[in-house]
Design a protein around this motif. Sequence first.
Motif, PDB file in Angstrom:
ATOM      1  N   GLN A   4      10.185  31.688 -20.726  1.00  0.00           N
ATOM      2  CA  GLN A   4      10.479  30.896 -21.920  1.00  0.00           C
ATOM      3  C   GLN A   4      11.745  30.064 -21.751  1.00  0.00           C
ATOM      4  O   GLN A   4      11.855  28.980 -22.305  1.00  0.00           O
ATOM      5  N   ASN A   5      12.688  30.548 -20.959  1.00  0.00           N
ATOM      6  CA  ASN A   5      13.943  29.825 -20.780  1.00  0.00           C
ATOM      7  C   ASN A   5      13.779  28.523 -20.016  1.00  0.00           C
ATOM      8  O   ASN A   5      14.623  27.644 -20.124  1.00  0.00           O
ATOM      9  N   ASP A   8      13.649  25.668 -22.332  1.00  0.00           N
ATOM     10  CA  ASP A   8      14.991  25.371 -22.838  1.00  0.00           C
ATOM     11  C   ASP A   8      15.783  24.580 -21.803  1.00  0.00           C
ATOM     12  O   ASP A   8      16.506  23.644 -22.139  1.00  0.00           O
ATOM     13  N   GLN A  11      14.688  20.995 -21.743  1.00  0.00           N
ATOM     14  CA  GLN A  11      15.273  20.260 -22.868  1.00  0.00           C
ATOM     15  C   GLN A  11      16.755  19.966 -22.615  1.00  0.00           C
ATOM     16  O   GLN A  11      17.217  18.855 -22.875  1.00  0.00           O
ATOM     17  N   GLN A  12      17.495  20.936 -22.106  1.00  0.00           N
ATOM     18  CA  GLN A  12      18.934  20.733 -21.848  1.00  0.00           C
ATOM     19  C   GLN A  12      19.165  19.660 -20.793  1.00  0.00           C
ATOM     20  O   GLN A  12      20.023  18.790 -20.958  1.00  0.00           O
ATOM     21  N   ARG A  52       9.230  19.180 -25.342  1.00  0.00           N
ATOM     22  CA  ARG A  52      10.634  19.505 -25.053  1.00  0.00           C
ATOM     23  C   ARG A  52      11.397  18.275 -24.560  1.00  0.00           C
ATOM     24  O   ARG A  52      12.584  18.126 -24.843  1.00  0.00           O
ATOM     25  N   GLY A  56      14.592  16.671 -26.365  1.00  0.00           N
ATOM     26  CA  GLY A  56      15.817  16.392 -25.620  1.00  0.00           C
ATOM     27  C   GLY A  56      16.299  14.957 -25.777  1.00  0.00           C
ATOM     28  O   GLY A  56      17.333  14.593 -25.228  1.00  0.00           O
TER      29      GLY A  56
END
Length: 147
Positions: A4-5, A8, A11-12, A52, A56
């Motif tokens: 799941q990370n 993230d 997106q980052q 995502r 972002g």
Amino acid sequence: MENQNILDLVQQRTEMLVAEKLRSTSTVIARLRDLIAEAHRLGHSHSAIHARLLAGGLEASWNNYRVCLVRARKRAVRRAGAPAAPHASSQPEPSRASRATVGAAEMEPESSFSSPTHVLDALAGAKQVASRDYAQVARDLHRKTRP
């Protein structure tokens, strides 16, 4: 990376690249290509990855995302000098001339070519062979054999 990370992280990194104000969406997607591939390999759909990217701050339509990703993959393959398709055979590729002169019954199936470009090259060679004026060849041969 945690399953799941990785979204993230996509997106980052997208936020960081958008903050750099790169010249195009294509450049951002090209730089994220490996991360996108990893997320997809871990089971995330491209629609989730695209969502995502949008979160972002990247302004890319679905079609633009797909096209840019395909182009980035092709560009990476060309730079690496690897075969265009991962399933390409390891046999050496026949030359254009030998492919063009092979009869249709003897010709290898399309799947043995490593990319559509090779198929198009083979078709161009066959077209060149087929366009030759054999009547002129026969006349020249007849002139040479005549006493």
